[in-house]
Scaffold this motif. Structure first.
Motif, PDB file in Angstrom:
ATOM      1  N   ALA A  33       7.947  -3.951  -0.273  1.00 35.73           N
ATOM      2  CA  ALA A  33       6.782  -3.060  -0.288  1.00 35.73           C
ATOM      3  C   ALA A  33       5.481  -3.858  -0.305  1.00 35.73           C
ATOM      4  N   TYR A  46      -0.445   2.068  -3.163  1.00 34.07           N
ATOM      5  CA  TYR A  46       0.138   3.183  -2.415  1.00 34.07           C
ATOM      6  C   TYR A  46       1.608   2.930  -2.101  1.00 34.07           C
ATOM      7  N   LEU A  47       1.928   1.741  -1.608  1.00 33.08           N
ATOM      8  CA  LEU A  47       3.316   1.459  -1.231  1.00 33.08           C
ATOM      9  C   LEU A  47       4.228   1.342  -2.445  1.00 33.08           C
ATOM     10  N   GLN A  49       3.855   3.136  -5.101  1.00 36.18           N
ATOM     11  CA  GLN A  49       4.099   4.542  -5.439  1.00 36.18           C
ATOM     12  C   GLN A  49       5.114   5.164  -4.491  1.00 36.18           C
ATOM     13  N   ARG A  50       5.011   4.829  -3.221  1.00 34.21           N
ATOM     14  CA  ARG A  50       5.980   5.338  -2.242  1.00 34.21           C
ATOM     15  C   ARG A  50       7.380   4.770  -2.519  1.00 34.21           C
ATOM     16  N   ASP A  53       8.771   6.825  -5.120  1.00 36.95           N
ATOM     17  CA  ASP A  53       9.181   8.102  -4.528  1.00 36.95           C
ATOM     18  C   ASP A  53      10.524   7.954  -3.816  1.00 36.95           C
ATOM     19  N   ALA A  54      10.697   6.851  -3.122  1.00 31.52           N
ATOM     20  CA  ALA A  54      11.958   6.615  -2.405  1.00 31.52           C
ATOM     21  C   ALA A  54      13.131   6.529  -3.380  1.00 31.52           C
ATOM     22  N   TRP A  67      11.892   3.366   5.995  1.00 33.26           N
ATOM     23  CA  TRP A  67      11.185   4.385   5.225  1.00 33.26           C
ATOM     24  C   TRP A  67       9.842   3.837   4.745  1.00 33.26           C
ATOM     25  N   LEU A  68       9.858   2.617   4.230  1.00 34.65           N
ATOM     26  CA  LEU A  68       8.619   1.999   3.765  1.00 34.65           C
ATOM     27  C   LEU A  68       7.684   1.657   4.925  1.00 34.65           C
ATOM     28  N   ALA A  71       5.897   4.721   5.756  1.00 31.26           N
ATOM     29  CA  ALA A  71       4.869   4.972   4.730  1.00 31.26           C
ATOM     30  C   ALA A  71       3.662   4.074   4.964  1.00 31.26           C
ATOM     31  N   ASP A  74       1.761   5.509   7.823  1.00 32.66           N
ATOM     32  CA  ASP A  74       1.043   6.707   7.397  1.00 32.66           C
ATOM     33  C   ASP A  74      -0.237   6.322   6.658  1.00 32.66           C
ATOM     34  N   TYR A  75      -0.209   5.235   5.914  1.00 33.71           N
ATOM     35  CA  TYR A  75      -1.394   4.788   5.192  1.00 33.71           C
ATOM     36  C   TYR A  75      -2.485   4.377   6.181  1.00 33.71           C
TER      37      TYR A  75
END
Length: 78
Positions: A33, A46-47, A49-50, A53-54, A67-68, A71, A74-75
């Motif tokens: 991350a 942010y990552l 936190q993601r 979440d994962a 997945w990361l 994310a 998306d950021y």
């Protein structure tokens, strides 16, 4: 008494190996991350936190890099 010592040391050794294995896996996920975040401190937060979440969503380990990466993309879009 000899059997007791053998059982205790074997159990302690197995527990230690289990513990270090999971610790290293967590470090690797966190490092992934952070490497996707680069030098941007806000993106790192942010990552991370993601990543949490994962884990909560129980994303499979083999799917975690993609997945990361999504994310992180998306950021950039946000």
């Amino acid at each position: 008494m000899d059997y007791f010592i053998i059982i205790v040391t074997t159990a302690a050794g197995l527990y230690f190996h289990w513990w270090i294995y999971w610790r290293i896996r967590r470090w690797m996920d966190r490092d992934l991350a952070l490497s996707l975040a680069g030098d941007d401190p806000q993106k790192r937060i942010y990552l991370l936190q993601r990543l949490a979440d994962a884990k909560r969503e129980k994303v499979k380990r083999r799917d975690l890099p993609d997945w990361l990466q999504r994310a992180a993309d998306d950021y950039r879009a946000a």
